[in-house]
Write a protein that holds these residues in place. Structure first.
Motif, short mmCIF file in Angstrom:
data_model
loop_
_atom_site.label_atom_id
_atom_site.label_comp_id
_atom_site.label_asym_id
_atom_site.label_seq_id
_atom_site.Cartn_x
_atom_site.Cartn_y
_atom_site.Cartn_z
N PRO A 157 0.52 -0.92 0.08
CA PRO A 157 0.03 -0.18 0.36
C PRO A 157 1.01 1.15 0.06
CG PRO A 157 -0.86 -1.24 2.07
CD PRO A 157 0.21 -2.36 1.36
N PRO A 158 1.79 1.42 0.37
CA PRO A 158 2.58 2.35 0.37
C PRO A 158 3.53 2.89 -0.68
CG PRO A 158 4.00 1.18 2.54
CD PRO A 158 2.42 0.64 1.44
N TRP A 159 3.10 1.82 -1.61
CA TRP A 159 3.85 2.51 -3.55
C TRP A 159 2.98 2.48 -4.27
CZ3 TRP A 159 9.08 1.96 -3.47
CH2 TRP A 159 10.07 1.89 -2.40
N ARG A 160 3.07 3.61 -5.21
CA ARG A 160 1.90 3.74 -6.25
C ARG A 160 2.33 3.06 -7.14
NH1 ARG A 160 3.35 8.12 -4.24
NH2 ARG A 160 4.54 8.92 -6.25
N ASN A 179 4.00 2.30 -21.47
CA ASN A 179 3.68 2.27 -22.82
C ASN A 179 4.34 1.09 -23.55
OD1 ASN A 179 5.75 4.11 -23.03
ND2 ASN A 179 4.20 4.98 -24.52
N ARG A 180 6.16 1.40 -22.02
CA ARG A 180 7.09 -0.22 -22.64
C ARG A 180 7.32 -0.90 -22.01
NH1 ARG A 180 11.76 3.78 -25.26
NH2 ARG A 180 9.86 5.06 -26.88
N CYS A 181 5.53 -1.05 -21.07
CA CYS A 181 5.90 -1.91 -19.48
C CYS A 181 6.92 -2.14 -18.95
CB CYS A 181 5.35 -4.00 -20.94
SG CYS A 181 4.04 -4.08 -21.67
N ARG A 182 7.52 -0.80 -18.72
CA ARG A 182 8.21 -0.99 -17.20
C ARG A 182 7.62 -0.58 -16.24
NH1 ARG A 182 13.34 -2.24 -16.52
NH2 ARG A 182 14.51 -0.85 -15.69
N TRP A 183 7.97 -1.89 -15.14
CA TRP A 183 7.35 -1.74 -14.29
C TRP A 183 7.89 -0.66 -13.20
CZ3 TRP A 183 2.35 -4.25 -13.09
CH2 TRP A 183 1.64 -4.25 -14.00
N TRP A 184 6.81 0.56 -12.79
CA TRP A 184 8.05 1.67 -11.10
C TRP A 184 7.03 1.24 -10.27
CZ3 TRP A 184 12.21 4.80 -12.80
CH2 TRP A 184 12.43 4.92 -13.35
N ALA A 185 7.48 1.50 -8.88
CA ALA A 185 6.98 2.05 -7.47
C ALA A 185 7.47 2.52 -7.04
CB ALA A 185 7.26 0.48 -7.45
N VAL A 210 11.06 1.81 -7.40
CA VAL A 210 11.52 0.79 -7.72
C VAL A 210 11.70 0.47 -8.89
CG1 VAL A 210 11.53 -1.48 -6.78
CG2 VAL A 210 11.74 -0.08 -5.09
N GLU A 211 12.09 -0.24 -9.64
CA GLU A 211 11.97 -0.48 -11.23
C GLU A 211 12.21 -1.33 -11.37
OE1 GLU A 211 14.20 1.39 -14.66
OE2 GLU A 211 15.22 2.60 -12.95
N ALA A 212 11.75 -2.01 -13.09
CA ALA A 212 11.95 -3.69 -12.67
C ALA A 212 11.04 -3.52 -14.51
CB ALA A 212 11.39 -4.37 -12.15
N ASP A 213 11.30 -4.64 -15.26
CA ASP A 213 10.89 -4.89 -16.27
C ASP A 213 9.95 -6.38 -16.47
OD1 ASP A 213 11.68 -3.24 -18.04
OD2 ASP A 213 13.58 -4.33 -18.54
N PRO A 214 9.82 -7.76 -15.69
CA PRO A 214 9.00 -7.89 -15.83
C PRO A 214 8.14 -7.48 -14.57
CG PRO A 214 10.47 -9.40 -15.30
CD PRO A 214 11.13 -8.37 -15.74
N PRO A 215 6.42 -7.70 -14.23
CA PRO A 215 6.27 -7.44 -13.11
C PRO A 215 6.99 -8.07 -11.49
CG PRO A 215 4.72 -8.21 -14.35
CD PRO A 215 5.34 -8.64 -15.39
N GLU A 216 7.06 -9.40 -11.89
CA GLU A 216 7.12 -10.27 -11.27
C GLU A 216 8.60 -9.75 -10.50
OE1 GLU A 216 4.34 -12.44 -14.42
OE2 GLU A 216 6.00 -11.77 -14.12
N ARG A 268 8.06 -7.71 -7.82
CA ARG A 268 6.91 -7.42 -6.57
C ARG A 268 8.50 -7.98 -5.99
NH1 ARG A 268 3.96 -12.07 -7.80
NH2 ARG A 268 5.72 -12.99 -8.45
N ASP A 269 9.07 -8.93 -6.41
CA ASP A 269 10.40 -9.60 -5.46
C ASP A 269 11.33 -8.22 -5.13
OD1 ASP A 269 9.88 -11.50 -6.23
OD2 ASP A 269 11.18 -12.34 -7.96
N LYS A 270 10.85 -7.27 -5.85
CA LYS A 270 12.33 -6.11 -4.65
C LYS A 270 11.13 -5.44 -3.46
CE LYS A 270 14.53 -5.18 -9.38
NZ LYS A 270 15.53 -3.92 -10.13
N LEU A 271 10.13 -5.18 -4.00
CA LEU A 271 9.01 -4.69 -2.71
C LEU A 271 9.18 -5.80 -1.65
CD1 LEU A 271 6.22 -3.25 -5.15
CD2 LEU A 271 8.28 -1.53 -4.22
N GLU A 272 9.14 -7.25 -2.18
CA GLU A 272 9.25 -7.97 -1.16
C GLU A 272 10.38 -7.52 -0.17
OE1 GLU A 272 8.66 -11.36 -2.72
OE2 GLU A 272 6.45 -11.39 -2.58
N GLU A 273 11.67 -8.07 -0.93
CA GLU A 273 12.81 -7.80 -0.24
C GLU A 273 13.27 -5.90 0.66
OE1 GLU A 273 17.43 -7.55 -1.67
OE2 GLU A 273 16.32 -8.60 -2.95
N LEU A 274 12.34 -4.76 0.03
CA LEU A 274 12.39 -3.63 0.69
C LEU A 274 12.19 -4.17 2.26
CD1 LEU A 274 12.28 -1.14 -2.19
CD2 LEU A 274 14.61 -1.45 -0.57
N THR A 275 10.27 -4.49 2.30
CA THR A 275 9.30 -4.42 2.47
C THR A 275 10.02 -5.46 3.61
OG1 THR A 275 7.15 -4.17 1.41
CG2 THR A 275 7.25 -5.63 3.86
#
Length: 71
Positions: free
Chosen positions: A21-24, A29-35, A51-57, A60-67
């Motif tokens: 929830p604290p992350w947006r 449009n190039r399917c790059r994911w940011w939080a 945080v940024e990544a190419d695949p959404p998975e 998620r892994d990076k956000l889980e690690e930070l959390t």
């Protein structure tokens, strides 16, 4: 992007927003994911706020690690 691909992106984005929830969650449009999160209070300015990544998975892994580090 096809309609079914757009639905999958929307579903994964919604899942990430509920899980972190604290992350947006932003998908370009190039399917790059940011939080991004913030604005951060002065005492937390040294914490990761984007945080940024190419695949959404990977995002998620990076956000889980930070959390897990924060708790």
């Amino acid at each position: 992007m096809s309609a079914s691909s757009a639905r999958r992106v929307d579903a994964f984005k919604s899942e990430l927003e509920k899980a972190f929830p604290p992350w947006r969650i932003v998908v370009t449009n190039r399917c790059r994911w940011w939080a991004p999160r913030g604005p951060m209070p002065p005492e937390r300015t040294n914490e990761v706020d984007t945080v940024e990544a190419d695949p959404p998975e990977q995002l998620r892994d990076k956000l889980e690690e930070l959390t897990s580090v924060a708790s």
